[in-house]
Design an enzyme around this catalytic site. Structure first.
Site, PDB file in Angstrom:
ATOM      1  N   ARG A 138       0.809  -1.216   0.000  1.00 59.09           N
ATOM      2  CA  ARG A 138       0.000   0.000   0.000  1.00 59.09           C
ATOM      3  C   ARG A 138       0.848   1.275   0.000  1.00 59.09           C
ATOM      4  O   ARG A 138       0.361   2.361   0.231  1.00 59.09           O
ATOM      5  CB  ARG A 138      -0.964  -0.005   1.187  1.00 59.09           C
ATOM      6  CG  ARG A 138      -1.829  -1.259   1.191  1.00 59.09           C
ATOM      7  CD  ARG A 138      -3.134  -1.091   1.922  1.00 59.09           C
ATOM      8  NE  ARG A 138      -3.825  -2.368   2.006  1.00 59.09           N
ATOM      9  CZ  ARG A 138      -4.725  -2.794   1.127  1.00 59.09           C
ATOM     10  NH1 ARG A 138      -5.044  -2.052   0.089  1.00 59.09           N
ATOM     11  NH2 ARG A 138      -5.309  -3.965   1.265  1.00 59.09           N
ATOM     12  N   HIS A 171       2.580 -11.669  -4.730  1.00 59.13           N
ATOM     13  CA  HIS A 171       1.449 -10.878  -5.237  1.00 59.13           C
ATOM     14  C   HIS A 171       1.899  -9.430  -5.371  1.00 59.13           C
ATOM     15  O   HIS A 171       2.488  -8.877  -4.452  1.00 59.13           O
ATOM     16  CB  HIS A 171       0.272 -10.995  -4.262  1.00 59.13           C
ATOM     17  CG  HIS A 171      -1.033 -10.558  -4.845  1.00 59.13           C
ATOM     18  ND1 HIS A 171      -1.281  -9.259  -5.231  1.00 59.13           N
ATOM     19  CD2 HIS A 171      -2.158 -11.246  -5.142  1.00 59.13           C
ATOM     20  CE1 HIS A 171      -2.513  -9.177  -5.720  1.00 59.13           C
ATOM     21  NE2 HIS A 171      -3.072 -10.382  -5.680  1.00 59.13           N
ATOM     22  N   TYR A 174      -1.307  -3.474  -4.854  1.00 53.60           N
ATOM     23  CA  TYR A 174      -2.663  -3.072  -5.263  1.00 53.60           C
ATOM     24  C   TYR A 174      -2.664  -1.704  -5.931  1.00 53.60           C
ATOM     25  O   TYR A 174      -3.627  -1.343  -6.604  1.00 53.60           O
ATOM     26  CB  TYR A 174      -3.593  -3.033  -4.041  1.00 53.60           C
ATOM     27  CG  TYR A 174      -3.814  -4.379  -3.411  1.00 53.60           C
ATOM     28  CD1 TYR A 174      -4.265  -5.458  -4.172  1.00 53.60           C
ATOM     29  CD2 TYR A 174      -3.576  -4.596  -2.058  1.00 53.60           C
ATOM     30  CE1 TYR A 174      -4.477  -6.698  -3.604  1.00 53.60           C
ATOM     31  CE2 TYR A 174      -3.784  -5.841  -1.483  1.00 53.60           C
ATOM     32  CZ  TYR A 174      -4.230  -6.888  -2.257  1.00 53.60           C
ATOM     33  OH  TYR A 174      -4.433  -8.115  -1.693  1.00 53.60           O
ATOM     34  N   HIS A 211      -2.426  -7.963 -10.708  1.00 52.81           N
ATOM     35  CA  HIS A 211      -3.721  -7.629 -11.314  1.00 52.81           C
ATOM     36  C   HIS A 211      -3.429  -6.838 -12.588  1.00 52.81           C
ATOM     37  O   HIS A 211      -2.656  -5.872 -12.534  1.00 52.81           O
ATOM     38  CB  HIS A 211      -4.558  -6.780 -10.358  1.00 52.81           C
ATOM     39  CG  HIS A 211      -4.968  -7.525  -9.122  1.00 52.81           C
ATOM     40  ND1 HIS A 211      -5.762  -6.975  -8.152  1.00 52.81           N
ATOM     41  CD2 HIS A 211      -4.697  -8.791  -8.715  1.00 52.81           C
ATOM     42  CE1 HIS A 211      -5.969  -7.874  -7.194  1.00 52.81           C
ATOM     43  NE2 HIS A 211      -5.315  -8.969  -7.510  1.00 52.81           N
ATOM     44  N   GLU A 246      -3.433 -12.132 -13.292  1.00 51.63           N
ATOM     45  CA  GLU A 246      -4.537 -12.751 -12.548  1.00 51.63           C
ATOM     46  C   GLU A 246      -5.861 -12.382 -13.209  1.00 51.63           C
ATOM     47  O   GLU A 246      -6.083 -11.219 -13.559  1.00 51.63           O
ATOM     48  CB  GLU A 246      -4.509 -12.267 -11.091  1.00 51.63           C
ATOM     49  CG  GLU A 246      -5.635 -12.861 -10.251  1.00 51.63           C
ATOM     50  CD  GLU A 246      -5.502 -12.551  -8.753  1.00 51.63           C
ATOM     51  OE1 GLU A 246      -4.485 -11.958  -8.333  1.00 51.63           O
ATOM     52  OE2 GLU A 246      -6.437 -12.909  -8.020  1.00 51.63           O
ATOM     53  N   ASP A 280      -7.918 -17.203 -10.430  1.00 52.19           N
ATOM     54  CA  ASP A 280      -8.510 -17.072  -9.103  1.00 52.19           C
ATOM     55  C   ASP A 280      -9.920 -17.630  -9.224  1.00 52.19           C
ATOM     56  O   ASP A 280     -10.733 -17.119 -10.003  1.00 52.19           O
ATOM     57  CB  ASP A 280      -8.510 -15.592  -8.687  1.00 52.19           C
ATOM     58  CG  ASP A 280      -9.060 -15.372  -7.282  1.00 52.19           C
ATOM     59  OD1 ASP A 280     -10.174 -15.868  -6.997  1.00 52.19           O
ATOM     60  OD2 ASP A 280      -8.398 -14.694  -6.477  1.00 52.19           O
ATOM     61  N   HIS A 283     -12.769 -15.128  -8.465  1.00 50.37           N
ATOM     62  CA  HIS A 283     -12.892 -14.130  -9.538  1.00 50.37           C
ATOM     63  C   HIS A 283     -13.542 -14.752 -10.774  1.00 50.37           C
ATOM     64  O   HIS A 283     -14.406 -14.138 -11.406  1.00 50.37           O
ATOM     65  CB  HIS A 283     -11.513 -13.574  -9.924  1.00 50.37           C
ATOM     66  CG  HIS A 283     -10.825 -12.833  -8.818  1.00 50.37           C
ATOM     67  ND1 HIS A 283      -9.544 -12.321  -8.938  1.00 50.37           N
ATOM     68  CD2 HIS A 283     -11.234 -12.508  -7.564  1.00 50.37           C
ATOM     69  CE1 HIS A 283      -9.206 -11.721  -7.800  1.00 50.37           C
ATOM     70  NE2 HIS A 283     -10.204 -11.826  -6.962  1.00 50.37           N
ATOM     71  N   HIS A 317      -5.362 -19.292  -7.507  1.00 54.36           N
ATOM     72  CA  HIS A 317      -5.773 -18.777  -6.206  1.00 54.36           C
ATOM     73  C   HIS A 317      -7.048 -19.517  -5.850  1.00 54.36           C
ATOM     74  O   HIS A 317      -8.022 -19.468  -6.607  1.00 54.36           O
ATOM     75  CB  HIS A 317      -6.071 -17.265  -6.278  1.00 54.36           C
ATOM     76  CG  HIS A 317      -4.831 -16.421  -6.330  1.00 54.36           C
ATOM     77  ND1 HIS A 317      -4.867 -15.054  -6.540  1.00 54.36           N
ATOM     78  CD2 HIS A 317      -3.523 -16.748  -6.178  1.00 54.36           C
ATOM     79  CE1 HIS A 317      -3.628 -14.584  -6.517  1.00 54.36           C
ATOM     80  NE2 HIS A 317      -2.796 -15.587  -6.307  1.00 54.36           N
ATOM     81  N   ASP A 330     -16.327  -9.322  -5.845  1.00 48.80           N
ATOM     82  CA  ASP A 330     -15.096 -10.006  -5.442  1.00 48.80           C
ATOM     83  C   ASP A 330     -15.105 -10.184  -3.927  1.00 48.80           C
ATOM     84  O   ASP A 330     -14.563  -9.369  -3.202  1.00 48.80           O
ATOM     85  CB  ASP A 330     -13.898  -9.153  -5.902  1.00 48.80           C
ATOM     86  CG  ASP A 330     -12.561  -9.811  -5.586  1.00 48.80           C
ATOM     87  OD1 ASP A 330     -12.558 -10.940  -5.062  1.00 48.80           O
ATOM     88  OD2 ASP A 330     -11.524  -9.181  -5.856  1.00 48.80           O
ATOM     89  N   HIS A 332     -14.227 -13.084  -1.213  1.00 45.53           N
ATOM     90  CA  HIS A 332     -13.684 -14.425  -0.963  1.00 45.53           C
ATOM     91  C   HIS A 332     -14.361 -15.097   0.232  1.00 45.53           C
ATOM     92  O   HIS A 332     -14.578 -14.456   1.261  1.00 45.53           O
ATOM     93  CB  HIS A 332     -12.178 -14.347  -0.693  1.00 45.53           C
ATOM     94  CG  HIS A 332     -11.400 -13.816  -1.865  1.00 45.53           C
ATOM     95  ND1 HIS A 332     -10.035 -13.794  -1.884  1.00 45.53           N
ATOM     96  CD2 HIS A 332     -11.796 -13.305  -3.049  1.00 45.53           C
ATOM     97  CE1 HIS A 332      -9.617 -13.278  -3.041  1.00 45.53           C
ATOM     98  NE2 HIS A 332     -10.682 -12.962  -3.756  1.00 45.53           N
ATOM     99  N   GLU A 362      -6.571 -17.567  -0.449  1.00 43.78           N
ATOM    100  CA  GLU A 362      -6.694 -16.161  -0.026  1.00 43.78           C
ATOM    101  C   GLU A 362      -8.015 -16.019   0.727  1.00 43.78           C
ATOM    102  O   GLU A 362      -8.754 -15.058   0.540  1.00 43.78           O
ATOM    103  CB  GLU A 362      -6.683 -15.242  -1.245  1.00 43.78           C
ATOM    104  CG  GLU A 362      -5.406 -15.286  -2.046  1.00 43.78           C
ATOM    105  CD  GLU A 362      -5.484 -14.498  -3.336  1.00 43.78           C
ATOM    106  OE1 GLU A 362      -4.483 -13.863  -3.709  1.00 43.78           O
ATOM    107  OE2 GLU A 362      -6.554 -14.531  -3.983  1.00 43.78           O
TER     108      GLU A 362
END
Ligand SMILES: [Zn+2]
Ligand SMILES: [Zn+2]
Length: 453
Positions: A138, A171, A174, A211, A246, A280, A283, A317, A330, A332, A362
């Site tokens: 982040r 990964h 973001y 992503h 992904e 994923d 997803h 994933h 999205d 999980h 995840e």
């Protein structure tokens, strides 16, 4: 008299000498104590500095063996609850050759305090594969890897028998959007991305999941072309790491909701050996690719092979979905508790093409602690790994499968009902407002409450 005087004098002298001796001894003790304390302080500071990047495994205390008089202070702990510590692992690792299919299952675990910490954390939950963030996901900038980290990372991999080229799937951040059209923002995204790729190479990691990005309202073809151009440039600056796209749940402007998006990016990548795909499951399902029945699963995989090509499938994933099929949400869920259900994972665990790929959970592990606060319970991952492994070659008609299926579906019933109601409400609202409103609603939802792993 003279004898008496001598004796008195002697006694007095002895008394003074004793006093002097005591004083000297006290002073010596004080100095010794001060020196020891100073040494301990110095060592403590050194250890705490090192703890940021260096590992603290029990077998590496050789330096202390020469100085038994100084007790090594306990290194400052930066672990979260449930991380690997000196206690027994939550579950033993399954020897993959003992499974009927070579499935390498693990989770996205924490590398807090240094990437090397991810290795014992993975072993702690019995993972045969794992994901991690290579730096803060982040923040735009992070300090470089300390020079000693790559060798420490390799030593720990060896100690825990993980292969960095096969079992690790970091990964990406973001923040990074390789489809960014603004020049300054595109540069910022690229710099962060290529820095991660270089970290992979320094650590011996072969696969890097990210992503694809967001169109920002531009045509999808333009976004795919920009992503491919950034990948080509990044491949030129690095030598071996495979950039793994992904698939996404297909909400708003997100790239990668359709297999065609992934195909179009790969088509423009010059070195095809440097690009791959990670599916994923949450997803895919939310984007409208069904995996639940053996027939639906086979059809989805055939479509993937047709459109993208199975040779590009590099990782998975594994997540169930709290949101229903094709809802573009999205969210999980834990394995077997969501709308995908245990049968979808049985399909995956018994699919030839999924063998030898890193498979990463995840799924949510936050539970309420005794004080009402959320704490991470890593036993959930340890149990899910064993559950998935148990599905290999399992008879879906068996009593054991049926009981587990019902148990897990019951567990997730309230959550599924809640999200289903949200989706239904939104569908009614969208039908009233028309397509334009639907698009805005999707975008707003995506910004607010959806997870994005
Ligand atoms: Zn992700
Ligand atoms: Zn994911």
């Amino acid at each position: 008299m003279a004898r008496n005087t001598r004796e008195v004098l002697k006694a007095k002298t002895n008394g003074v000498i004793d006093k002097i001796k005591t004083a000297v001894s006290t002073a010596e003790t004080k100095v010794a104590k001060k020196t020891a304390a100073a040494t301990t302080r110095k060592r403590k500071i050194k250890d705490e500095d090192a703890d940021e990047e260096a590992h603290s495994c029990d077998s590496c205390g050789s330096e202390d063996e020469k100085k038994p008089e100084i007790k090594k202070p306990t290194p400052k702990k930066r672990k979260t609850k449930g991380d690997a510590d000196d206690t027994m692992p939550l579950a033993p690792r399954t020897a993959v050759p003992s499974l009927k299919r070579a499935m390498y299952i693990g989770a996205h675990i924490s590398g807090a305090g240094g990437v090397h910490n991810a290795i014992p954390n993975a072993a702690h939950i019995g993972a045969n594969a794992f994901a991690l963030f290579l730096k803060s996901q982040r923040k735009w900038t992070s300090p470089p890897l300390a020079p000693e980290v790559p060798s420490q990372f390799r030593d720990l991999l060896k100690q825990h028998a993980y292969d960095a080229a096969k079992h690790i799937l970091p990964h990406g951040s973001y923040l990074v959007n390789l489809a960014q059209s603004d020049a300054a923002k595109a540069k910022q995204a690229y710099d962060n991305f290529v820095d991660d790729l270089k970290r992979c190479e320094a650590l011996g990691i072969k696969l890097y999941n990210f992503h694809p990005g967001s169109t920002g309202g531009a045509p999808m073809a333009d976004a795919c072309a920009r992503i491919a151009a950034q990948l080509n440039r990044a491949h030129g600056e690095t030598s071996s790491v495979v950039t793994v796209l992904e698939n996404m749940c297909g909400s708003g402007n997100v790239v990668g909701g359709r297999f065609e998006d992934l195909r179009d990016i790969i088509a423009l990548v010059a070195d095809k050996s440097r690009v791959g795909v990670c599916i994923d499951t949450c997803h895919a399902f939310a984007a409208g690719y069904d995996l639940r029945t053996p027939e639906a699963f086979a059809a989805t995989m055939a479509e993937f092979d047709d459109v993208v090509g199975l040779k590009y499938l590099k990782a998975l994933h594994l997540n169930d979905s709290k949101a229903p099929f094709a809802s573009h949400r999205d969210l999980h869920a834990n394995i077997g508790t969501g709308f995908l259900g245990l049968r979808a994972f049985h399909n995956i665990m018994n699919c030839e093409s999924m063998q030898n790929l890193p498979m990463v959970l995840e799924t949510p592990i936050d539970v309420k602690g005794p004080d009402g606060k959320n704490v991470e319970d890593k036993r959930i991952w340890a149990d899910e790994i064993k559950l998935l492994e148990s599905l290999i070659d399992m008879d879906v008609e068996s009593k054991a499968f049926a009981e587990k299926e019902v148990e897990l579906q019951d567990k997730g019933a309230d959550e599924r009902k809640k999200i289903q109601e949200q989706v239904d409400k939104k569908a009614v609202k969208d039908a009233k407002k028309g397509t334009k409103g639907a698009k805005r609603g999707r975008k707003k939802k995506e910004e607010t409450d959806d997870e994005s792993d």
